[in-house]
Design an enzyme around this catalytic site. Sequence first.
Site, mmCIF file in Angstrom:
data_model
loop_
_atom_site.group_PDB
_atom_site.id
_atom_site.type_symbol
_atom_site.label_atom_id
_atom_site.label_comp_id
_atom_site.label_asym_id
_atom_site.label_seq_id
_atom_site.Cartn_x
_atom_site.Cartn_y
_atom_site.Cartn_z
ATOM 1 N N ASP A 82 -34.268 -41.805 24.334
ATOM 2 C CA ASP A 82 -33.857 -40.423 24.098
ATOM 3 C C ASP A 82 -32.393 -40.384 23.639
ATOM 4 O O ASP A 82 -31.543 -41.064 24.215
ATOM 5 C CB ASP A 82 -34.038 -39.638 25.405
ATOM 6 C CG ASP A 82 -33.809 -38.150 25.232
ATOM 7 O OD1 ASP A 82 -34.086 -37.627 24.140
ATOM 8 O OD2 ASP A 82 -33.370 -37.508 26.215
ATOM 9 N N HIS A 187 -28.929 -27.893 26.215
ATOM 10 C CA HIS A 187 -29.112 -28.980 27.193
ATOM 11 C C HIS A 187 -28.511 -28.565 28.541
ATOM 12 O O HIS A 187 -27.485 -27.891 28.577
ATOM 13 C CB HIS A 187 -28.399 -30.250 26.725
ATOM 14 C CG HIS A 187 -29.124 -30.985 25.638
ATOM 15 N ND1 HIS A 187 -28.648 -31.056 24.357
ATOM 16 C CD2 HIS A 187 -30.285 -31.680 25.651
ATOM 17 C CE1 HIS A 187 -29.494 -31.776 23.617
ATOM 18 N NE2 HIS A 187 -30.493 -32.161 24.383
ATOM 19 N N HIS A 215 -35.540 -29.468 22.625
ATOM 20 C CA HIS A 215 -34.683 -30.064 23.657
ATOM 21 C C HIS A 215 -34.138 -28.915 24.493
ATOM 22 O O HIS A 215 -33.984 -27.803 24.010
ATOM 23 C CB HIS A 215 -33.535 -30.856 23.020
ATOM 24 C CG HIS A 215 -33.973 -32.174 22.478
ATOM 25 N ND1 HIS A 215 -33.535 -33.375 22.975
ATOM 26 C CD2 HIS A 215 -34.848 -32.475 21.489
ATOM 27 C CE1 HIS A 215 -34.107 -34.363 22.304
ATOM 28 N NE2 HIS A 215 -34.910 -33.846 21.392
HETATM 29 ZN ZN LIG Z 1 -31.982 -33.663 24.191
#
Ligand SMILES: [Zn+2]
Length: 291
Positions: A82, A187, A215
């Site tokens: 990731d 995030h 995300h």
């Molecule tokens: Zn991410």
Amino acid sequence: MSKVSMGELLRDASRRGYAVPCFNAINLDMIRGIIQAAEEERSPVILCHAEIHFKYTPLEQIAPVMVDAMNQAKVPVSILLDHGKSFPAVMKAMHLGFNAIMFDGSEYAYEDNVRRTSEVVKIAKALDVSVEGELGYVTRPKSGGAEGEDDDSITDDTTLYTDPEQASEFVERTGIDALAAAFGTVHGVYLKKPVLDLKRLAQISRTAGVPIVMHGGSGLSDEDFHRSIDQGVAKINYYTGMALKVMDKAKERMIQNEKKLFYHDFMMNVILDFQEDAQGIMRTFRSSGKA
Ligand SMILES: [Zn+2]
């Protein structure tokens, strides 16, 4: 089922209207909880390890554990690096058996992002490894607890969102299998109520022609998730919410338990807590029953 290419997993999700959950798993307890959840729910799943988490768990140590979990699983699993940012991390992950790479070139100018992502895709294709690229920038504000260094005010900056026309060109020039897009997610912990630009997401999804990745899946409503899936999101990254929830439960258990507490009992409870949270996520993302 075990090992399946991420490209294949995401194409099935796009076709059948669900999103494959992608969990950051930084130790064996998380890996076990997530795989148990996937098997219980009959859900495909992606286990990932982020370069930003190498300081907690070195890639070399966790990779064999992830590969084994993938190979032993009774449901389709893919393992992904990731936010791979450095070339050595990307190469090492492929060498250690990861069958998917998220190459994050979002901090570079457009042409540089195209060049670097294409370079990774060229090598990955030869090794049957799927690649996710990022265009635009999903922010990581300092106060959100996701190792971010962005100023908190950055979440208001819509100029960082993915441009749908550019997305089409980016996918074509790089050859990526999936595109991480910026359309209002963040995030870490959301500092204020998230507002998603779903119209833009729908456009990106149409022009990109590959499955879209979200995300920043911690803190959105079920409705946000469902609408995003309906507009083309086929993979959702989720970590912060789980990391906080499991710790809250552990804290409570420690306060309530006045007897002697052994580490192995604590560990087994934590695995079950990860499993419970992951199962809830699989139902929300509609991946339950799809394996
Ligand atoms: Zn991410």
